[in-house]
Motif scaffolding. Sequence first.
Motif, short mmCIF file in Angstrom:
data_model
loop_
_atom_site.label_atom_id
_atom_site.label_comp_id
_atom_site.label_asym_id
_atom_site.label_seq_id
_atom_site.Cartn_x
_atom_site.Cartn_y
_atom_site.Cartn_z
N ALA A 403 5.42 -8.07 9.63
CA ALA A 403 5.59 -8.14 8.17
C ALA A 403 6.09 -9.51 7.74
N LEU A 404 6.97 -10.11 8.55
CA LEU A 404 7.48 -11.44 8.24
C LEU A 404 6.34 -12.47 8.26
N ILE A 405 5.50 -12.38 9.26
CA ILE A 405 4.35 -13.29 9.35
C ILE A 405 3.42 -13.08 8.16
N TYR A 406 3.24 -11.83 7.77
CA TYR A 406 2.39 -11.54 6.62
C TYR A 406 3.02 -12.05 5.33
N PHE A 407 4.34 -11.92 5.24
CA PHE A 407 5.10 -12.42 4.08
C PHE A 407 4.85 -13.91 3.89
N TYR A 408 4.76 -14.64 5.00
CA TYR A 408 4.56 -16.09 4.93
C TYR A 408 3.11 -16.48 4.62
N LYS A 409 2.29 -15.50 4.33
CA LYS A 409 0.99 -15.81 3.73
C LYS A 409 1.20 -16.26 2.28
N GLY A 410 2.35 -15.79 1.71
CA GLY A 410 2.71 -16.25 0.37
C GLY A 410 2.06 -15.48 -0.75
N LEU A 467 2.31 -8.30 22.82
CA LEU A 467 2.83 -8.67 21.50
C LEU A 467 1.73 -9.23 20.60
N VAL A 468 0.87 -10.08 21.11
CA VAL A 468 -0.20 -10.65 20.29
C VAL A 468 -1.10 -9.55 19.76
N GLU A 469 -1.50 -8.63 20.64
CA GLU A 469 -2.41 -7.56 20.24
C GLU A 469 -1.76 -6.63 19.21
N THR A 470 -0.49 -6.27 19.44
CA THR A 470 0.18 -5.35 18.52
C THR A 470 0.34 -5.97 17.13
N ILE A 471 0.77 -7.22 17.08
CA ILE A 471 0.93 -7.87 15.79
C ILE A 471 -0.42 -8.07 15.11
N THR A 472 -1.43 -8.40 15.87
CA THR A 472 -2.78 -8.54 15.28
C THR A 472 -3.20 -7.25 14.61
N ASN A 473 -2.98 -6.13 15.28
CA ASN A 473 -3.37 -4.83 14.71
C ASN A 473 -2.57 -4.52 13.44
N HIS A 474 -1.27 -4.81 13.49
CA HIS A 474 -0.45 -4.58 12.29
C HIS A 474 -0.95 -5.43 11.12
N LEU A 475 -1.23 -6.70 11.39
CA LEU A 475 -1.66 -7.59 10.31
C LEU A 475 -3.01 -7.20 9.75
N MET A 476 -3.91 -6.74 10.60
CA MET A 476 -5.21 -6.29 10.11
C MET A 476 -5.04 -5.09 9.17
N MET A 477 -4.13 -4.19 9.52
CA MET A 477 -3.90 -3.02 8.66
C MET A 477 -3.23 -3.45 7.36
N MET A 478 -2.24 -4.35 7.44
CA MET A 478 -1.58 -4.84 6.23
C MET A 478 -2.59 -5.52 5.31
N GLU A 479 -3.48 -6.28 5.90
CA GLU A 479 -4.47 -7.03 5.13
C GLU A 479 -5.48 -6.11 4.45
N HIS A 480 -5.89 -5.06 5.14
CA HIS A 480 -7.00 -4.25 4.64
C HIS A 480 -6.58 -2.94 3.97
N ALA A 486 0.43 0.64 6.20
CA ALA A 486 0.76 0.11 7.51
C ALA A 486 2.13 0.60 7.96
N LEU A 487 3.08 0.67 7.02
CA LEU A 487 4.41 1.16 7.34
C LEU A 487 4.37 2.62 7.73
N GLN A 488 3.60 3.43 6.99
CA GLN A 488 3.49 4.84 7.32
C GLN A 488 2.89 5.04 8.71
N ALA A 489 1.89 4.24 9.04
CA ALA A 489 1.26 4.33 10.37
C ALA A 489 2.28 3.98 11.45
N CYS A 490 3.10 2.99 11.21
CA CYS A 490 4.14 2.60 12.18
C CYS A 490 5.11 3.74 12.40
N LEU A 491 5.54 4.39 11.31
CA LEU A 491 6.48 5.50 11.43
C LEU A 491 5.85 6.67 12.19
N GLU A 492 4.61 6.97 11.92
CA GLU A 492 3.93 8.08 12.58
C GLU A 492 3.69 7.81 14.05
N ASN A 493 3.42 6.55 14.39
CA ASN A 493 3.09 6.22 15.79
C ASN A 493 4.30 6.18 16.68
#
Length: 495
Positions: A403-410, A467-480, A486-493
């Motif tokens: 989420a922090l990395i996504y936040f820095y997309k601005g 770590l790279v793969e997990t963050i990539t998957n999170h960012l793809m979900m946040m983006e799309h 994405a947060l709900q998916a994290c809680l469920e998983n």
Amino acid sequence: MIRRRFPLTKSIKSIWNDKRNNYPERIVQFGEGNFLRGFVDWQVDRMNKRAGFRSSVAIVQPRANGTVSKLNDQDGLYTLFLQGLKNGSAISEHTVIEAVSRGIDPYKEYGEYIKLAENPELRFIFSNTTEAGIAFAPDDKLTDTPQSSFPGKLTALLYHRFQYFNGSKEKGVIIIPCELIDRNGDELKKIVLQFASLWNLGGEFTNWLEEYNVFCSSLVDRIVPGYPKDSISEITEELGYEDRLVVVGEQYHLWVIEGPAWLKAELPVEEAGLNTLIVDDMTPFRSRKVRILNGAHTAMTPISFLCKKETVGEAMLDGQIGEFVRELIFNEIIPTLDLPKAELTAYADEIVDRFLNPYITHYVMDISLNSISKFKTRDLPTLLEFVNRKEHLPQKLVFSLSALIYFYKGKRGDEQIMLRDDDSILTFFHEQWSTVDGSQSSMHTFVQNVLQEKMLWEQDLSELAGLVETITNHLMMMEHTGMRKALQACLENTH
């Protein structure tokens, strides 16, 4: 507590200047922000009023775009509201802080700044320049007016004092930084000595630094959201005067200073009734506080803001975010700490209650200042220790990093996020995000580049398994699909 009522045309200085005591400037403080004014300067004020400390604070603006002009407009006076639980009861009380004598902008008044070193009464130097502030800047020069970095400015000030008083052992000072980095006093001293070497200031100066100046590491704990912009009209009416520098903080406070026993005689915190401890070893206090309170704050900030929750209180009352923060604290942070579990759990319960303090409006965007260095200091040690102990990734912390990395997309939807960080960091993220075209492969490359950038993390995080793969998957979900899904998916998983 202030009880008199004045016409609203009155300013704070027109009312209080004739009441205040003008004590000698025994303290220089780097930083004019809400936290220092609601924590350190409040304590100085208490010691003056209750323990005969008789000291005032000259505040130095550490950055070119600071606000000491506002402070000087009010002759250093401002009102502090403390709100929250006190002795088991909900209390809101306010007082005028009279300890600050003036503010100095070294970018405009370098002569006044360096002249502080010539004050024979000077004894203490405090600072809070954020985690990014205690850093070595090799391009700083002694001849700069001023130096770009806080340690550079401090070294120039100390060297001028050494020269002015001919190396007198009586003119050493006690330096207590409040920045939330590990061993902040030791780190600041190390950088000052680096500058002394770089600038060829000589062995006598180095010996004076080592022998007659004391650098104390410290830990600070009080939530200080700052200026109450949402309720300033009501506050002004209650006060009966105008104050552009009102500060709001919680009742709770703790300051742990690692220093020599004789410091207790010079800093009368006990006589003033303050929860400030001078100890031999601050390590247990620091680990607990920085990992749990500050770590949770930093981890929740990008998630909360991207879910359109503007304050800590709003975020904690949100079902998903509140659940996320609690699970982060109790399931991922506490298992990495070595203090007794019952003690950690009790402290964490107290932290959650402080986050929910109905009096406090703590904007997550205020917490977001220099978020990269904050995550590196507050959350990355927990992430690495969790992997070391559990041999798998902590899912909540990894999601927070994503989420922090996504936040820095601005961007928050179509809204531009006003990111506040070093220009080099903002430029890096802007350039890296421009390479992402929406595909999984471009996102994977982007994440790889971010995680291996040592300017951000001081190590290659891409080497952590998965770590790279997990963050990539999170960012793809946040983006799309957006942050909320994405947060709900994290809680469920992770249930």
